[in-house]
Write an enzyme that holds these catalytic residues in place. Structure first.
Site, PDB file in Angstrom:
ATOM      1  N   TYR A   1       0.955  14.150  14.678  1.00  0.00           N
ATOM      2  CA  TYR A   1       1.179  12.731  14.335  1.00  0.00           C
ATOM      3  C   TYR A   1      -0.123  11.920  14.479  1.00  0.00           C
ATOM      4  O   TYR A   1      -0.482  11.132  13.602  1.00  0.00           O
ATOM      5  CB  TYR A   1       2.266  12.193  15.270  1.00  0.00           C
ATOM      6  CG  TYR A   1       2.712  10.775  15.023  1.00  0.00           C
ATOM      7  CD1 TYR A   1       3.620  10.474  14.003  1.00  0.00           C
ATOM      8  CD2 TYR A   1       2.271   9.732  15.840  1.00  0.00           C
ATOM      9  CE1 TYR A   1       4.056   9.172  13.810  1.00  0.00           C
ATOM     10  CE2 TYR A   1       2.708   8.434  15.651  1.00  0.00           C
ATOM     11  CZ  TYR A   1       3.604   8.156  14.633  1.00  0.00           C
ATOM     12  OH  TYR A   1       4.040   6.867  14.447  1.00  0.00           O
TER      13      TYR A   1
ATOM     14  N   PRO B   1       0.726  -0.217  14.605  1.00  0.00           N
ATOM     15  CA  PRO B   1       1.661  -0.798  15.569  1.00  0.00           C
ATOM     16  C   PRO B   1       1.626  -0.048  16.898  1.00  0.00           C
ATOM     17  O   PRO B   1       1.371   1.155  16.935  1.00  0.00           O
ATOM     18  CB  PRO B   1       3.038  -0.606  14.916  1.00  0.00           C
ATOM     19  CG  PRO B   1       2.777  -0.170  13.504  1.00  0.00           C
ATOM     20  CD  PRO B   1       1.432   0.487  13.523  1.00  0.00           C
TER      21      PRO B   1
ATOM     22  N   TYR C   1       4.308   0.170  20.420  1.00  0.00           N
ATOM     23  CA  TYR C   1       5.711   0.589  20.519  1.00  0.00           C
ATOM     24  C   TYR C   1       6.637  -0.545  20.056  1.00  0.00           C
ATOM     25  O   TYR C   1       6.645  -1.631  20.614  1.00  0.00           O
ATOM     26  CB  TYR C   1       6.020   1.034  21.948  1.00  0.00           C
ATOM     27  CG  TYR C   1       5.386   2.382  22.216  1.00  0.00           C
ATOM     28  CD1 TYR C   1       6.103   3.543  22.025  1.00  0.00           C
ATOM     29  CD2 TYR C   1       4.045   2.473  22.583  1.00  0.00           C
ATOM     30  CE1 TYR C   1       5.518   4.790  22.222  1.00  0.00           C
ATOM     31  CE2 TYR C   1       3.446   3.715  22.784  1.00  0.00           C
ATOM     32  CZ  TYR C   1       4.185   4.861  22.596  1.00  0.00           C
ATOM     33  OH  TYR C   1       3.591   6.085  22.780  1.00  0.00           O
ATOM     34  N   ILE C   2       7.402  -0.253  19.006  1.00  0.00           N
ATOM     35  CA  ILE C   2       8.262  -1.250  18.371  1.00  0.00           C
ATOM     36  C   ILE C   2       9.716  -0.831  18.580  1.00  0.00           C
ATOM     37  O   ILE C   2      10.027   0.373  18.576  1.00  0.00           O
ATOM     38  CB  ILE C   2       7.952  -1.339  16.846  1.00  0.00           C
ATOM     39  CG1 ILE C   2       6.449  -1.531  16.595  1.00  0.00           C
ATOM     40  CG2 ILE C   2       8.766  -2.447  16.186  1.00  0.00           C
ATOM     41  CD1 ILE C   2       5.831  -2.797  17.141  1.00  0.00           C
TER      42      ILE C   2
ATOM     43  N   GLY D   1      14.466   0.416  10.346  1.00  0.00           N
ATOM     44  CA  GLY D   1      13.323   0.274  11.249  1.00  0.00           C
ATOM     45  C   GLY D   1      12.306  -0.740  10.743  1.00  0.00           C
ATOM     46  O   GLY D   1      12.641  -1.790  10.177  1.00  0.00           O
TER      47      GLY D   1
ATOM     48  N   THR E   1       8.216  12.067  13.249  1.00  0.00           N
ATOM     49  CA  THR E   1       7.549  12.755  14.366  1.00  0.00           C
ATOM     50  C   THR E   1       8.203  14.121  14.562  1.00  0.00           C
ATOM     51  O   THR E   1       9.417  14.282  14.301  1.00  0.00           O
ATOM     52  CB  THR E   1       7.677  11.958  15.691  1.00  0.00           C
ATOM     53  OG1 THR E   1       9.068  11.678  15.917  1.00  0.00           O
ATOM     54  CG2 THR E   1       6.906  10.662  15.649  1.00  0.00           C
TER      55      THR E   1
HETATM   56  P1  NDP Z   1      12.344   5.117  11.267  1.00  0.00           P
HETATM   57  O1  NDP Z   1      12.515   6.514  11.745  1.00  0.00           O
HETATM   58  O2  NDP Z   1      13.240   4.052  11.804  1.00  0.00           O
HETATM   59  O3  NDP Z   1      12.441   5.089   9.668  1.00  0.00           O
HETATM   60  C1  NDP Z   1      11.645   5.947   8.926  1.00  0.00           C
HETATM   61  C2  NDP Z   1      11.887   5.691   7.458  1.00  0.00           C
HETATM   62  O4  NDP Z   1      11.092   6.622   6.713  1.00  0.00           O
HETATM   63  C3  NDP Z   1      13.329   5.929   7.043  1.00  0.00           C
HETATM   64  O5  NDP Z   1      13.733   4.953   6.103  1.00  0.00           O
HETATM   65  C4  NDP Z   1      13.289   7.307   6.379  1.00  0.00           C
HETATM   66  O6  NDP Z   1      14.272   7.486   5.343  1.00  0.00           O
HETATM   67  C5  NDP Z   1      11.911   7.294   5.784  1.00  0.00           C
HETATM   68  N1  NDP Z   1      11.410   8.635   5.538  1.00  0.00           N
HETATM   69  C6  NDP Z   1      11.230   9.644   6.430  1.00  0.00           C
HETATM   70  N2  NDP Z   1      10.780  10.747   5.784  1.00  0.00           N
HETATM   71  C7  NDP Z   1      10.658  10.416   4.481  1.00  0.00           C
HETATM   72  C8  NDP Z   1      10.279  11.118   3.309  1.00  0.00           C
HETATM   73  N3  NDP Z   1       9.879  12.406   3.365  1.00  0.00           N
HETATM   74  N4  NDP Z   1      10.313  10.475   2.123  1.00  0.00           N
HETATM   75  C9  NDP Z   1      10.721   9.183   2.038  1.00  0.00           C
HETATM   76  N5  NDP Z   1      11.089   8.464   3.114  1.00  0.00           N
HETATM   77  C10 NDP Z   1      11.070   9.065   4.317  1.00  0.00           C
HETATM   78  O7  NDP Z   1      10.786   4.760  11.529  1.00  0.00           O
HETATM   79  P2  NDP Z   1      10.111   3.485  12.189  1.00  0.00           P
HETATM   80  O8  NDP Z   1      10.593   2.250  11.537  1.00  0.00           O
HETATM   81  O9  NDP Z   1      10.161   3.607  13.640  1.00  0.00           O
HETATM   82  O10 NDP Z   1       8.577   3.735  11.758  1.00  0.00           O
HETATM   83  C11 NDP Z   1       8.070   3.294  10.515  1.00  0.00           C
HETATM   84  C12 NDP Z   1       6.583   3.611  10.473  1.00  0.00           C
HETATM   85  O11 NDP Z   1       5.911   2.986  11.563  1.00  0.00           O
HETATM   86  C13 NDP Z   1       6.297   5.109  10.586  1.00  0.00           C
HETATM   87  O12 NDP Z   1       5.200   5.438   9.766  1.00  0.00           O
HETATM   88  C14 NDP Z   1       5.919   5.269  12.046  1.00  0.00           C
HETATM   89  O13 NDP Z   1       5.081   6.371  12.245  1.00  0.00           O
HETATM   90  C15 NDP Z   1       5.202   3.952  12.309  1.00  0.00           C
HETATM   91  N6  NDP Z   1       5.184   3.548  13.719  1.00  0.00           N
HETATM   92  C16 NDP Z   1       6.356   3.303  14.378  1.00  0.00           C
HETATM   93  C17 NDP Z   1       6.314   2.871  15.692  1.00  0.00           C
HETATM   94  C18 NDP Z   1       7.533   2.526  16.430  1.00  0.00           C
HETATM   95  O14 NDP Z   1       7.400   2.086  17.580  1.00  0.00           O
HETATM   96  N7  NDP Z   1       8.711   2.646  15.876  1.00  0.00           N
HETATM   97  C19 NDP Z   1       5.031   2.725  16.401  1.00  0.00           C
HETATM   98  C20 NDP Z   1       3.879   3.005  15.596  1.00  0.00           C
HETATM   99  C21 NDP Z   1       3.974   3.398  14.304  1.00  0.00           C
HETATM  100  P3  NDP Z   1      15.834   7.720   5.735  1.00  0.00           P
HETATM  101  O15 NDP Z   1      16.298   6.371   6.204  1.00  0.00           O
HETATM  102  O16 NDP Z   1      16.512   8.173   4.499  1.00  0.00           O
HETATM  103  O17 NDP Z   1      15.830   8.739   6.823  1.00  0.00           O
END
Ligand code: NDP
Length: 240
Positions: free
Chosen positions: A147, A177, A179-180, A13, A86
């Site tokens: 969240y 950010p 929505y990505i 991500g 989430t």
């Molecule tokens: P993803 O769900 O694609 O990836 C999340 C990452 O966080 C994964 O690598 C996961 O590890 C890791 N992770 C989750 N829980 C833990 C933990 N307890 N300890 C260590 N690592 C952890 O997320 P996104 O890329 O979509 O989002 C990244 C950030 O951006 C987040 O903080 C999200 O809230 C924020 N965000 C995202 C948006 C979106 O549109 N996608 C919009 C706004 C904010 P693993 O790969 O092992 O599961």
């Protein structure tokens, strides 16, 4: 010598794009993850980026990992608090676990990781921290009291730590950010996703690289005068 960066949740991500962008810019990157071992292995083999597994919600694990990674790679110059989860439900249906998990992984993690790197950054007179928040922490979102509270809390944390560290060569900023185009967003039902896109003035989802480029700027020497700010990157959807 190359500066050392930790990107939490850095193997997929938005985090993946941040890790790759910093790696390409010449930083020594360590991408943290929680559970996807095979993915982490493939990511590391493809990019040459070091990966390391621990739970950022676990205070002790964060202190121990930062200590051992600093020994192996050098002291941490850059921390990107990106890991997030989430567990959506309206409050009247939300269990305590959904509240606690989200606060622990999205907000306590920021304390855990920042606490682990802060003393070394203060001693060395340099540091860059970027906390990945969310549009939903600014605007609120149905079904996301947990969240939104965590992401809004991150902004207060960012401003306070920025004040504490400004005289020490350390900057602390947040990015919110919109929505990505990631798995987190792709998992949203198609009819809801179409409605979300219709509300984005730019007319599309954001790309992960568009967040990564902003992180790359905020951690650079060019951004030394920017601290305590929240950069909103959402295609005009919410103007904070
Ligand atoms: P993803 O769900 O694609 O990836 C999340 C990452 O966080 C994964 O690598 C996961 O590890 C890791 N992770 C989750 N829980 C833990 C933990 N307890 N300890 C260590 N690592 C952890 O997320 P996104 O890329 O979509 O989002 C990244 C950030 O951006 C987040 O903080 C999200 O809230 C924020 N965000 C995202 C948006 C979106 O549109 N996608 C919009 C706004 C904010 P693993 O790969 O092992 O599961």
């Amino acid at each position: 010598m190359a500066r050392v960066a930790i990107v939490t949740g850095g193997i997929r991500g938005i985090g993946e794009a941040i890790s790759v962008s910093l790696h390409e810019a010449g930083y020594k990157v360590i991408a943290n993850y929680a559970s996807h071992d095979e993915r982490a292995k493939a990511f590391s083999a493809k990019t040459g980026i070091a990966v390391s597994k621990w739970d950022v919600g676990d205070f002790t694990a964060c202190q121990e990992k930062v200590a051992s990674l600093s020994k192996e790679h050098g002291p941490i110059d850059i921390l990107v608090n990106n890991a997030g989860i989430t567990r959506d439900a309206p409050l009247h249906k939300m269990g305590y676990d959904a509240w606690d998990d989200v606060l622990r992984v999205n907000l306590s993690s920021v304390f855990n990781m920042s606490r682990a790197v802060i003393n070394s950054m203060r001693e060395r007179g340099f540091g860059r921290m970027v906390n990945i928040g969310s549009i939903n922490g600014q605007a609120g979102q149905f079904g996301q009291v947990n969240y939104a509270a965590a992401k809004a809390g991150m902004v207060g944390f960012t401003k306070s730590l920025a004040l504490e560290t400004a005289s020490k060569g350390i900057t602390v900023n947040a990015i919110a950010p919109g929505y990505i185009d990631t798995e987190m967003v792709q998992s949203v039902e198609q009819s809801i996703l179409s409605k979300i896109i219709a509300r984005i003035p730019v007319g599309r989802l954001g790309h992960t690289q568009e967040i990564a480029r902003a992180v790359r700027f905020l951690v650079s020497d060019d951004a030394a005068f920017i601290t305590g700010s929240t950069l909103t990157i959402n295609g005009g959807q919410y103007m904070a």
